[in-house]
Design a protein around this motif. Structure first.
Motif, short mmCIF file in Angstrom:
data_model
loop_
_atom_site.label_atom_id
_atom_site.label_comp_id
_atom_site.label_asym_id
_atom_site.label_seq_id
_atom_site.Cartn_x
_atom_site.Cartn_y
_atom_site.Cartn_z
N ASP A 276 -14.22 -50.64 -49.43
CA ASP A 276 -14.69 -49.73 -50.47
C ASP A 276 -14.70 -50.36 -51.85
O ASP A 276 -15.50 -49.98 -52.71
CB ASP A 276 -13.83 -48.46 -50.47
N THR A 279 -17.93 -51.97 -51.92
CA THR A 279 -18.98 -50.96 -51.91
C THR A 279 -19.27 -50.42 -53.30
O THR A 279 -20.42 -50.22 -53.69
CB THR A 279 -18.60 -49.80 -50.97
N LEU A 280 -18.21 -50.17 -54.08
CA LEU A 280 -18.40 -49.62 -55.43
C LEU A 280 -19.19 -50.59 -56.30
O LEU A 280 -20.04 -50.17 -57.10
CB LEU A 280 -17.04 -49.32 -56.06
N PHE A 283 -22.83 -50.49 -54.98
CA PHE A 283 -23.49 -49.24 -55.34
C PHE A 283 -23.89 -49.22 -56.82
O PHE A 283 -24.96 -48.72 -57.19
CB PHE A 283 -22.58 -48.05 -55.03
N GLU A 284 -23.04 -49.79 -57.65
CA GLU A 284 -23.34 -49.83 -59.09
C GLU A 284 -24.65 -50.58 -59.35
O GLU A 284 -25.50 -50.11 -60.12
CB GLU A 284 -22.19 -50.52 -59.83
N ASN A 287 -27.66 -48.53 -57.68
CA ASN A 287 -27.95 -47.31 -58.43
C ASN A 287 -28.63 -47.63 -59.77
O ASN A 287 -29.55 -46.94 -60.21
CB ASN A 287 -26.66 -46.53 -58.67
N SER A 298 -18.96 -48.62 -44.91
CA SER A 298 -17.83 -49.35 -45.47
C SER A 298 -16.56 -49.09 -44.67
O SER A 298 -16.56 -48.34 -43.68
CB SER A 298 -17.65 -48.96 -46.94
N ILE A 303 -13.44 -43.74 -50.70
CA ILE A 303 -14.55 -43.18 -51.47
C ILE A 303 -15.07 -41.94 -50.75
O ILE A 303 -15.34 -41.98 -49.55
CB ILE A 303 -15.71 -44.20 -51.59
N GLN A 307 -19.21 -39.27 -54.18
CA GLN A 307 -19.27 -40.31 -55.20
C GLN A 307 -20.51 -41.19 -55.07
O GLN A 307 -20.79 -42.01 -55.94
CB GLN A 307 -18.03 -41.21 -55.12
N CYS A 308 -21.25 -40.99 -53.99
CA CYS A 308 -22.38 -41.87 -53.71
C CYS A 308 -23.61 -41.02 -53.37
O CYS A 308 -23.54 -40.16 -52.49
CB CYS A 308 -22.02 -42.80 -52.54
N ASN A 309 -24.72 -41.23 -54.06
CA ASN A 309 -25.92 -40.43 -53.81
C ASN A 309 -26.79 -41.02 -52.70
O ASN A 309 -27.94 -40.64 -52.54
CB ASN A 309 -26.73 -40.24 -55.10
N PHE A 312 -23.96 -42.37 -47.06
CA PHE A 312 -22.74 -43.19 -47.15
C PHE A 312 -21.67 -42.68 -46.19
O PHE A 312 -21.46 -41.48 -46.03
CB PHE A 312 -22.19 -43.19 -48.58
#
Length: 347
Positions: A276, A279-280, A283-284, A287, A298, A303, A307-309, A312
């Motif tokens: 994770d 992953t963050l 994703f940043e 996005n 993940s 997470i 928190q993730c659109n 996930f």
């Protein structure tokens, strides 16, 4: 073996002989020359080992008479302490793992000597060099950079030879399991199966261009990649080298930059991430730059989907259970029970 490792090994051998009753309080030890001949080492190595024994108050020296076993050697029979060596302590999943270890240790009457390597082989060396049979009855340890050759295995073998059981968690050194030692075990998650299941789930959802981000210097990363790769192969999807991004301990905070310089975000519709934390970062970038990726998978379950659109999912790490299991097995080994290594399923 370096001379430094040799004197530590001799130190552990002598303390082991004290624990086994070969030497009792007040007994005179053999001379430096006798030890050197018995163990095939130099007198300088013997001198260093005896100096550490004296520093730890296991022996005392009488000028002109020799070295003798001290009253302080009596605690060698049972310290009621467990060394816990982990890569990190206060971040991510580690507090929950340590909670499982502490709860089980405390209920059995043991205290914990806690150390962190920060996933540094040099730091691991320093910690192991200062742990002996005089300090602890057993060791719970997360291996450092377990996918790489490690110069510290001699320390682990020396501890095991001194009847100090070792239980590894998360990552371990396969070379240690190839030895005769029955007091070296591991408790880990099924990383191969996790990688296989996450990738297979994406394939079932119609993805055929699936990227991966994996850690190259630990055994977890290699096995998660192996599961990812086999899932692709077994579903007749080619493995594309350019769709796999590798990182290590020193580069793990630069995932966004690595991704931005690769073709993975432009060509893949889904990505399996090492954990994770990674992953963050991924994703940043996705996005911010509105990449082609629509799904992420993940490990560790820190997470929430909110928190993730994207599509996930993260496998739940059995954190506290892993710490509890590792400690129970170590206590069993310390009590002379027969224990086996365990692979835990992802929750």
């Amino acid at each position: 073996m370096s001379s430094k490792n040799k004197y530590v090994q001799l130190y552990n051998t002598i303390t082991d002989r004290i624990k086994n009753g070969d030497y009792s309080v007040g007994d005179k030890l053999p001379t430096e020359l006798d030890f050197a001949n018995e163990y095939g080492c130099s007198r300088q190595t013997v001198r260093q080992a005896l100096a550490k024994l004296e520093s730890d108050k296991i022996i005392y020296k009488v000028q002109g008479s020799g070295s003798f076993i001290s009253d302080s050697a009596l605690p060698l029979k049972k310290t009621m302490r467990i060394a816990v060596i982990t890569t990190y302590i206060s971040t991510y999943i580690f507090p929950s793992i340590l909670r499982g270890i502490e709860t089980t240790s405390t209920s059995a009457g043991y205290s914990i000597l806690l150390k962190a390597t920060n996933n540094s082989i040099a730091k691991e060396h320093d910690i192991l060099e200062n742990i002996s049979a005089h300090d602890v009855d057993g060791v719970i340890v997360e291996g450092t950079k377990t996918a790489l050759p490690n110069p510290n295995l001699t320390f682990y073998r020396s501890l095991a030879d001194s009847n100090i059981p070792l239980v590894f968690f998360n990552g371990y050194y396969p070379q240690l399991l190839e030895t005769k030692h029955s007091n070296i075990l591991y408790v880990v998650t099924d990383d191969y199966q996790g990688g296989y299941e996450l990738t297979s789930d994406l394939i079932r959802k119609g993805h055929t261009s699936i990227g991966g981000i994996f850690k190259s210097d630990d055994i977890q990363g290699m096995r998660r990649f192996s599961g990812y790769m086999d899932a692709l192969v077994n579903n007749h999807i080619p493995v594309n080298d350019e769709h796999v991004l590798w990182f290590n301990t020193e580069t793990k905070f630069g995932i966004s930059q690595q991704l931005s310089q690769s073709c993975l975000p432009e060509e893949c519709t889904a990505v399996v991430c090492y954990n994770d934390e990674i992953t963050l970062q991924a994703f940043e970038l996705i996005n911010f730059q509105n990449k082609k990726i629509t799904a992420l998978r993940s490990f560790d379950g820190t997470i929430s989907p909110q928190q993730c659109n994207l599509d996930f999912y993260s496998l739940q790490h059995p954190k506290e259970i892993l710490g509890l299991q590792a400690t129970k097995k170590l206590i069993g080994l310390m009590n002379g029970d027969t224990e086996k290594s365990t692979v835990l399923s992802w929750e």
